[in-house]
Design a protein around this motif. Structure first.
Motif, PDB file in Angstrom:
ATOM      1  N   MET A   1      54.509  19.086   7.430  1.00  0.00           N
ATOM      2  CA  MET A   1      53.507  20.059   7.030  1.00  0.00           C
ATOM      3  C   MET A   1      52.703  19.502   5.858  1.00  0.00           C
ATOM      4  O   MET A   1      53.233  18.788   5.026  1.00  0.00           O
ATOM      5  CB  MET A   1      54.168  21.371   6.595  1.00  0.00           C
ATOM      6  CG  MET A   1      54.927  22.093   7.688  1.00  0.00           C
ATOM      7  SD  MET A   1      53.890  22.659   9.022  1.00  0.00           S
ATOM      8  CE  MET A   1      53.292  24.174   8.365  1.00  0.00           C
ATOM      9  N   TRP A   2      51.439  19.900   5.823  1.00  0.00           N
ATOM     10  CA  TRP A   2      50.551  19.591   4.708  1.00  0.00           C
ATOM     11  C   TRP A   2      50.104  20.896   4.089  1.00  0.00           C
ATOM     12  O   TRP A   2      49.970  21.899   4.784  1.00  0.00           O
ATOM     13  CB  TRP A   2      49.351  18.775   5.189  1.00  0.00           C
ATOM     14  CG  TRP A   2      49.642  17.309   5.128  1.00  0.00           C
ATOM     15  CD1 TRP A   2      50.425  16.598   5.983  1.00  0.00           C
ATOM     16  CD2 TRP A   2      49.189  16.404   4.140  1.00  0.00           C
ATOM     17  NE1 TRP A   2      50.485  15.296   5.593  1.00  0.00           N
ATOM     18  CE2 TRP A   2      49.725  15.146   4.460  1.00  0.00           C
ATOM     19  CE3 TRP A   2      48.376  16.524   3.018  1.00  0.00           C
ATOM     20  CZ2 TRP A   2      49.474  14.013   3.696  1.00  0.00           C
ATOM     21  CZ3 TRP A   2      48.123  15.394   2.262  1.00  0.00           C
ATOM     22  CH2 TRP A   2      48.677  14.159   2.602  1.00  0.00           C
ATOM     23  N   TYR A   3      49.886  20.873   2.796  1.00  0.00           N
ATOM     24  CA  TYR A   3      49.526  22.074   2.051  1.00  0.00           C
ATOM     25  C   TYR A   3      48.208  21.880   1.320  1.00  0.00           C
ATOM     26  O   TYR A   3      47.980  20.841   0.710  1.00  0.00           O
ATOM     27  CB  TYR A   3      50.619  22.405   1.020  1.00  0.00           C
ATOM     28  CG  TYR A   3      51.958  22.621   1.648  1.00  0.00           C
ATOM     29  CD1 TYR A   3      52.347  23.889   2.064  1.00  0.00           C
ATOM     30  CD2 TYR A   3      52.831  21.561   1.862  1.00  0.00           C
ATOM     31  CE1 TYR A   3      53.571  24.095   2.664  1.00  0.00           C
ATOM     32  CE2 TYR A   3      54.057  21.754   2.461  1.00  0.00           C
ATOM     33  CZ  TYR A   3      54.421  23.023   2.859  1.00  0.00           C
ATOM     34  OH  TYR A   3      55.632  23.222   3.469  1.00  0.00           O
ATOM     35  N   ALA A  22      51.472  16.652   0.939  1.00  0.00           N
ATOM     36  CA  ALA A  22      52.532  16.834   1.931  1.00  0.00           C
ATOM     37  C   ALA A  22      53.787  17.431   1.293  1.00  0.00           C
ATOM     38  O   ALA A  22      54.682  17.889   1.990  1.00  0.00           O
ATOM     39  CB  ALA A  22      52.871  15.497   2.586  1.00  0.00           C
ATOM     40  N   ASP A  23      53.848  17.422  -0.045  1.00  0.00           N
ATOM     41  CA  ASP A  23      55.044  17.906  -0.739  1.00  0.00           C
ATOM     42  C   ASP A  23      54.632  18.740  -1.953  1.00  0.00           C
ATOM     43  O   ASP A  23      54.563  18.239  -3.080  1.00  0.00           O
ATOM     44  CB  ASP A  23      55.899  16.716  -1.167  1.00  0.00           C
ATOM     45  CG  ASP A  23      57.254  17.122  -1.706  1.00  0.00           C
ATOM     46  OD1 ASP A  23      57.476  18.332  -1.970  1.00  0.00           O
ATOM     47  OD2 ASP A  23      58.106  16.229  -1.872  1.00  0.00           O
ATOM     48  N   LEU A  24      54.381  20.012  -1.738  1.00  0.00           N
ATOM     49  CA  LEU A  24      53.903  20.898  -2.807  1.00  0.00           C
ATOM     50  C   LEU A  24      54.963  21.100  -3.887  1.00  0.00           C
ATOM     51  O   LEU A  24      54.636  21.188  -5.075  1.00  0.00           O
ATOM     52  CB  LEU A  24      53.461  22.237  -2.219  1.00  0.00           C
ATOM     53  CG  LEU A  24      52.783  23.215  -3.161  1.00  0.00           C
ATOM     54  CD1 LEU A  24      51.558  22.601  -3.829  1.00  0.00           C
ATOM     55  CD2 LEU A  24      52.391  24.479  -2.406  1.00  0.00           C
ATOM     56  N   LYS A  25      56.235  21.143  -3.506  1.00  0.00           N
ATOM     57  CA  LYS A  25      57.312  21.330  -4.497  1.00  0.00           C
ATOM     58  C   LYS A  25      57.381  20.164  -5.479  1.00  0.00           C
ATOM     59  O   LYS A  25      57.799  20.327  -6.623  1.00  0.00           O
ATOM     60  CB  LYS A  25      58.658  21.514  -3.806  1.00  0.00           C
ATOM     61  CG  LYS A  25      58.783  22.854  -3.132  1.00  0.00           C
ATOM     62  CD  LYS A  25      60.143  23.009  -2.490  1.00  0.00           C
ATOM     63  CE  LYS A  25      60.238  24.364  -1.803  1.00  0.00           C
ATOM     64  NZ  LYS A  25      61.533  24.556  -1.169  1.00  0.00           N
ATOM     65  N   ARG A  26      56.991  18.976  -5.045  1.00  0.00           N
ATOM     66  CA  ARG A  26      56.953  17.813  -5.928  1.00  0.00           C
ATOM     67  C   ARG A  26      55.627  17.748  -6.689  1.00  0.00           C
ATOM     68  O   ARG A  26      55.595  17.474  -7.883  1.00  0.00           O
ATOM     69  CB  ARG A  26      57.121  16.519  -5.120  1.00  0.00           C
ATOM     70  CG  ARG A  26      56.946  15.247  -5.964  1.00  0.00           C
ATOM     71  CD  ARG A  26      56.823  13.985  -5.101  1.00  0.00           C
ATOM     72  NE  ARG A  26      55.762  14.053  -4.115  1.00  0.00           N
ATOM     73  CZ  ARG A  26      54.463  13.817  -4.369  1.00  0.00           C
ATOM     74  NH1 ARG A  26      54.064  13.533  -5.590  1.00  0.00           N
ATOM     75  NH2 ARG A  26      53.573  13.888  -3.410  1.00  0.00           N
ATOM     76  N   ARG A  27      54.536  18.039  -6.012  1.00  0.00           N
ATOM     77  CA  ARG A  27      53.204  17.856  -6.585  1.00  0.00           C
ATOM     78  C   ARG A  27      52.899  18.855  -7.704  1.00  0.00           C
ATOM     79  O   ARG A  27      52.307  18.473  -8.715  1.00  0.00           O
ATOM     80  CB  ARG A  27      52.149  17.981  -5.473  1.00  0.00           C
ATOM     81  CG  ARG A  27      50.751  17.647  -5.921  1.00  0.00           C
ATOM     82  CD  ARG A  27      50.624  16.162  -6.172  1.00  0.00           C
ATOM     83  NE  ARG A  27      49.264  15.844  -6.550  1.00  0.00           N
ATOM     84  CZ  ARG A  27      48.922  15.231  -7.679  1.00  0.00           C
ATOM     85  NH1 ARG A  27      49.848  14.839  -8.520  1.00  0.00           N
ATOM     86  NH2 ARG A  27      47.663  14.984  -7.952  1.00  0.00           N
ATOM     87  N   PHE A  28      53.271  20.105  -7.542  1.00  0.00           N
ATOM     88  CA  PHE A  28      52.960  21.111  -8.563  1.00  0.00           C
ATOM     89  C   PHE A  28      53.543  20.749  -9.936  1.00  0.00           C
ATOM     90  O   PHE A  28      52.819  20.773 -10.939  1.00  0.00           O
ATOM     91  CB  PHE A  28      53.399  22.499  -8.096  1.00  0.00           C
ATOM     92  CG  PHE A  28      53.121  23.584  -9.088  1.00  0.00           C
ATOM     93  CD1 PHE A  28      51.831  23.848  -9.520  1.00  0.00           C
ATOM     94  CD2 PHE A  28      54.158  24.337  -9.608  1.00  0.00           C
ATOM     95  CE1 PHE A  28      51.575  24.842 -10.455  1.00  0.00           C
ATOM     96  CE2 PHE A  28      53.919  25.334 -10.534  1.00  0.00           C
ATOM     97  CZ  PHE A  28      52.620  25.582 -10.963  1.00  0.00           C
ATOM     98  N   ALA A  52      49.866  26.324   4.478  1.00  0.00           N
ATOM     99  CA  ALA A  52      50.486  25.199   5.174  1.00  0.00           C
ATOM    100  C   ALA A  52      49.721  24.885   6.458  1.00  0.00           C
ATOM    101  O   ALA A  52      49.314  25.797   7.184  1.00  0.00           O
ATOM    102  CB  ALA A  52      51.931  25.518   5.508  1.00  0.00           C
ATOM    103  N   PHE A  53      49.539  23.591   6.714  1.00  0.00           N
ATOM    104  CA  PHE A  53      48.876  23.111   7.926  1.00  0.00           C
ATOM    105  C   PHE A  53      49.823  22.139   8.633  1.00  0.00           C
ATOM    106  O   PHE A  53      50.407  21.274   7.980  1.00  0.00           O
ATOM    107  CB  PHE A  53      47.592  22.354   7.578  1.00  0.00           C
ATOM    108  CG  PHE A  53      46.477  23.216   7.057  1.00  0.00           C
ATOM    109  CD1 PHE A  53      45.443  23.609   7.885  1.00  0.00           C
ATOM    110  CD2 PHE A  53      46.466  23.635   5.741  1.00  0.00           C
ATOM    111  CE1 PHE A  53      44.415  24.398   7.403  1.00  0.00           C
ATOM    112  CE2 PHE A  53      45.450  24.423   5.246  1.00  0.00           C
ATOM    113  CZ  PHE A  53      44.415  24.809   6.086  1.00  0.00           C
TER     114      PHE A  53
END
Length: 90
Positions: A1-3, A22-28, A52-53
């Motif tokens: 998934m991509w966000y 691709a990793d919102l939990k890491r990026r935020f 999510a896409f």
């Protein structure tokens, strides 16, 4: 998934940032740690909207749209207000 996501600065509420990952939990947390030159100056951030896409290219296409003039107007009217993320005071 991509966000695709929208952040709003806590200290400077008129500052918003639109991104995709691709990793919102890491990026935020990276944004809040100052690891992104585009967001470091206005940290800390709060996540005000995301979607999510299943397809990377659709996500990047939508991110590009949200960064356009009409996309920002769409986000302000349809995404942020519906999500309870009120527009900052003028």
């Amino acid at each position: 998934m991509w966000y695709v996501y929208i952040l709003r600065s806590i200290q400077f509420p008129k500052q918003e940032y639109i991104g995709a990952t691709a990793d919102l939990k890491r990026r935020f947390p990276e944004h809040n740690a100052g690891r992104s030159p585009h967001t470091a100056k206005f940290k800390p951030w709060k996540l005000v909207w995301y979607c999510a896409f299943p397809d990377k290219y659709k996500a990047l296409e939508f991110e590009k749209y949200l960064k356009s003039h009409s996309g920002r107007a769409f986000a302000k009217k349809r995404l942020l207000m519906l999500n309870g993320a009120r527009e900052p005071a003028q």
